[in-house]
Scaffold this motif. Structure first.
Motif: not given
Length: 473
Positions: A112, A182, A292
């Motif tokens: 990410t 996340t 993501n």
């Protein structure tokens, strides 16, 4: 060579005394990574003392050092070099007008972070900075901050933890304008009372949010409400991403993309500028990358970045070393092998996601898996390793190579499977280390085969990847 800091500015920031005037263009704490113009922090640890390597950094082109004892060569003398690194990080954040984004989570942090950097640096008019490698701990985060140029517009910082309280310290250094979680998974659960406690520790990232900061959390997580409650203590702006109908940023359509990856249509809830949708391609395969990508686009919108450019960046991403990078290798005995390198880390959630992705892959030859044990699971290690069996079987692997002590539990469960429960009985091997695993891989793979390598970093499965890529096996 651009000037990052002057010795005068560093001395003022860290409360030290400069032996001479000098300029630096980079910062490092590992003498092996020193380049021309770099500043070296001589940190003292339990196993080593950076002062032992100060002489070598000047020979490598280092411009100066931060030390707690006088040395020959340009330096800044301080009482405590670790504190000085944190002080320089604080000064770097204070002098910058950048929009800072902090990224944490049990899985997906590094990917990410890298994708955000690609998205926000795509425009020539934007300057972005990010933490390199997996520099996400009590040393890596201040180092990454200290390396940030003063004119940076977007700063992206990965933050990790394996104990309560660690993220609280890191986020107060970064002071993110946007904080992303996340996903929550039982990574490092051996240090926690349960997954709820891991969620609480990840939620510490919200403690450092700036006054008008934005918290970004996964809507589909069972810990969503827990994260949201924690975030609301520090900000009014809490945005969710996911596939659920009430997610603020929602994937309304997901289809396989030609050549792998996914074609996604995302809908953004009206934030006062009107509701909008974006159709984009993700080069990386797997449901976890859809998640993501939604977090990435949410963050880009929160810092007024270019969503269209971010979508293009996601379409061009290639896998990271140890985190999904794919290699098409020429075999010594002829033919080609597709190697999927997930050797950097593993936890129960990332193992499941990776094995399920392998199950969906088309392969003209055979599928093979080399799986390493998952570390820091404490007294739940046996249960989590036994639970891998279902996804290993569903992956369609014909050769299963297991590495590490905890994989004894996985191997035992696989051996118990009745033949009638399998399409074909796979070959199962349990070995002690990477060298034995490499020998088995070299023996088993052939033309048009696919090999997945995944495990905790301490097992050194990256050495198997390196040997296969270089042909030295």
């Amino acid at each position: 060579m651009s000037k990052l800091w002057t010795s005068k500015a560093i001395a003022e920031a860290v409360g030290g005394e400069a032996s001479a005037d000098f300029n630096i263009s980079g910062v490092a704490f590992d003498s092996r990574e020193i380049g021309s113009g770099d500043l070296f922090f001589a940190l003292k640890g339990e196993q080593s003392d950076g002062h032992l390597y100060v002489d070598s950094i000047y020979g490598a082109g280092g411009a100066g050092a931060v030390v707690s004892q006088p040395v020959d060569g340009p330096h800044i003398l301080v009482a405590d070099t670790t504190k000085a690194l944190n002080d320089l990080a604080i000064a770097s954040r204070a002098r910058s007008q950048c929009k800072a984004i902090g990224v944490t989570g049990s899985v997906g942090k590094t990917g990410t972070k890298e994708a955000l950097f690609a998205a926000l640096s795509r425009s020539p008019s934007h300057t972005a900075h990010r933490s390199v490698k997996s520099y996400n701990n009590h040393v890596g985060v201040p180092l990454s901050l200290s390396r940030m140029p003063a004119d940076t517009q977007f700063g992206i910082f990965e933050m990790g933890m394996n104990h309560p309280g660690e993220l609280a310290q890191l986020t107060r250094l970064v002071r993110p304008d946007v904080a992303i979680v996340t996903a929550i998974a039982p990574a490092h659960i051996g240090h926690f009372s349960g997954v709820d406690a891991i969620a609480d520790a990840k939620a510490e990232i919200f403690q450092g949010l700036t006054a008008e900061g934005t918290a970004i959390i996964p809507y589909d997580s069972p810990h969503r409400d827990r994260l949201s409650k924690a975030a609301h203590r520090y900000t009014k702006k809490v945005i969710t991403f996911g596939t659920g109908v009430e997610a603020d940023v929602r994937a309304v359509d997901i289809v396989p993309a030609q050549g792998g990856g996914s074609l996604v249509t995302a809908r953004f809830r009206d934030d006062g500028t009107g509701e909008r949708s974006l159709c984009f391609t993700i080069a990386e395969p797997g449901e976890h990358w859809v998640s993501n990508a939604l977090a990435i686009l949410t963050a880009v919108r929160a810092v007024d970045g270019d969503l269209a450019a971010a979508g293009l960046a996601l379409a061009e991403l290639s896998g990271l070393d140890g985190r999904g990078k794919r290699h098409r290798l020429e075999l010594k005995n002829g033919g080609q092998l597709l190697l999927i390198d997930e050797s950097y880390n593993a936890n129960p959630v990332s193992m499941k996601a990776t094995l399920r992705q392998l199950a969906s892959e088309n392969c003209r030859g055979a599928k093979h898996v080399l799986l390493g044990a998952m570390g820091e699971l404490g007294d739940q290690a046996q249960a989590y390793h036994e639970a891998l069996v279902e996804d290993i079987v569903l992956s369609g692997a014909q050769t299963i190579i297991l590495v590490g002590d905890e994989m004894t539990y996985t191997s035992a469960q696989l051996e118990k499977l009745a033949p009638e429960s399998l399409d074909a009985k796979p070959e199962i091997f349990h070995v002690a280390g990477s060298s034995e695993a490499l020998a088995l891989v070299a023996e088993k793979v052939s033309d048009d085969d696919m090999l997945l390598i995944k495990g905790s970093n301490y097992l050194g499965l990256g050495k198997v990847v390196s040997a296969l890529v270089s042909g030295e096996y």
